[in-house]
Design an enzyme around this catalytic site. Sequence first.
Site, PDB file in Angstrom:
ATOM      1  N   ASP A 263      33.421  43.336  43.335  1.00 42.12           N
ATOM      2  CA  ASP A 263      32.616  44.210  42.480  1.00 42.12           C
ATOM      3  C   ASP A 263      32.943  44.055  40.998  1.00 42.12           C
ATOM      4  OD1 ASP A 263      35.095  45.364  43.087  1.00 42.12           O
ATOM      5  OD2 ASP A 263      34.377  47.413  42.876  1.00 42.12           O
TER       6      ASP A 263
ATOM      7  N   HIS B 265      47.294  47.551  41.235  1.00 42.74           N
ATOM      8  CA  HIS B 265      46.208  47.636  42.212  1.00 42.74           C
ATOM      9  C   HIS B 265      46.608  46.837  43.453  1.00 42.74           C
ATOM     10  CE1 HIS B 265      42.271  48.593  43.572  1.00 42.74           C
ATOM     11  NE2 HIS B 265      41.730  47.395  43.397  1.00 42.74           N
TER      12      HIS B 265
ATOM     13  N   ASP C  53      40.403  48.875  37.850  1.00 41.46           N
ATOM     14  CA  ASP C  53      41.020  49.395  39.065  1.00 41.46           C
ATOM     15  C   ASP C  53      42.538  49.478  38.958  1.00 41.46           C
ATOM     16  OD1 ASP C  53      38.394  48.906  39.595  1.00 41.46           O
ATOM     17  OD2 ASP C  53      38.729  48.058  41.581  1.00 41.46           O
TER      18      ASP C  53
ATOM     19  N   HIS D 120      40.199  41.405  37.639  1.00 44.23           N
ATOM     20  CA  HIS D 120      40.803  41.000  38.915  1.00 44.23           C
ATOM     21  C   HIS D 120      39.721  40.378  39.795  1.00 44.23           C
ATOM     22  CE1 HIS D 120      39.242  45.008  39.772  1.00 44.23           C
ATOM     23  NE2 HIS D 120      39.488  44.872  41.061  1.00 44.23           N
TER      24      HIS D 120
END
Length: 301
Positions: free
Chosen positions: A64, A140, A210, A60
Amino acid sequence: MKLTILGCYAATPRTFTNPTSQVLEVKNRIFLIDCGEGTQVALRKNKIKFSKIEHIFISHLHGDHLYGLVGLVSTFMLLGRVADLHIHGPRGIKEIILLQLRLSNSFTGYNLYFHENDNKESIVVYEDDKVIVSTIPLVHRIYTMGYLFQEKAGLKRLNPEGVEKYGIEKLYYRNIVLGKDITLDDGRTIPNEELTFEPDKPKSYAFCSDTVFTETIIPYIKEVDSLYHESTFLQSEAELAQKTMHSTAIQAATIAKEANVGQLILGHYSTRYDSITLFKEEAQTVFENVLLADDGLSFEW
């Protein structure tokens, strides 16, 4: 399969920890998964050759998991790369990377291919004669996908006693492992089953970055050999995990148990905690075979 963790901490890079990035080696292929800041330095520390990376998979567009990518693309250019590079990721990743290259008046001396995806169902994004990679729909704050890496079934294994029994010459061995029966000089046909063993069971790896706790991913990761599942928080912060659409260690372990995976690798830890061993302790209350990712560690199965 061999997994090398380049980074596995949430949010920001620190002096001794990196955000998410990892390398998976499958049958002499090297795949880079996510590319947070510090990835190319970690690649050097772990002695992974840049030239062997041909496919990069981004889960995604949060920083990070992405902010190291344009730097790596640029370094490839400075090193004189000529081999093609394929980047797989959410729709928008091409715009992000090309904008940075254009505004810095940079270019690549190699072909750069983007394979963008916004499909909410699982699809195959890469396939060759040995490996198949498909997406895992995650949940997410923005569009996010995990990746399932599966070996294809290999050739059958030669049964030495079988070929010796019938005096079969070596020039026929290739056809035998390809599954063919063999006809002897006297006219007898020897069934392939007498000359071979079944191939080794293909191995598999699921990367679930995530995501909020969601059982919808279980059908995609059922009985994989190894599952990497984010565990940003401990159960004491379960409400915060829900609010930020992340998972706790216990929730990751619950997914592993329900999917009957071989082993669970935890990662994407929040840096609020003094020790990551707490994640393993919590997860093992639900699922026994828990491993802790940490920068520089490798796992093989």
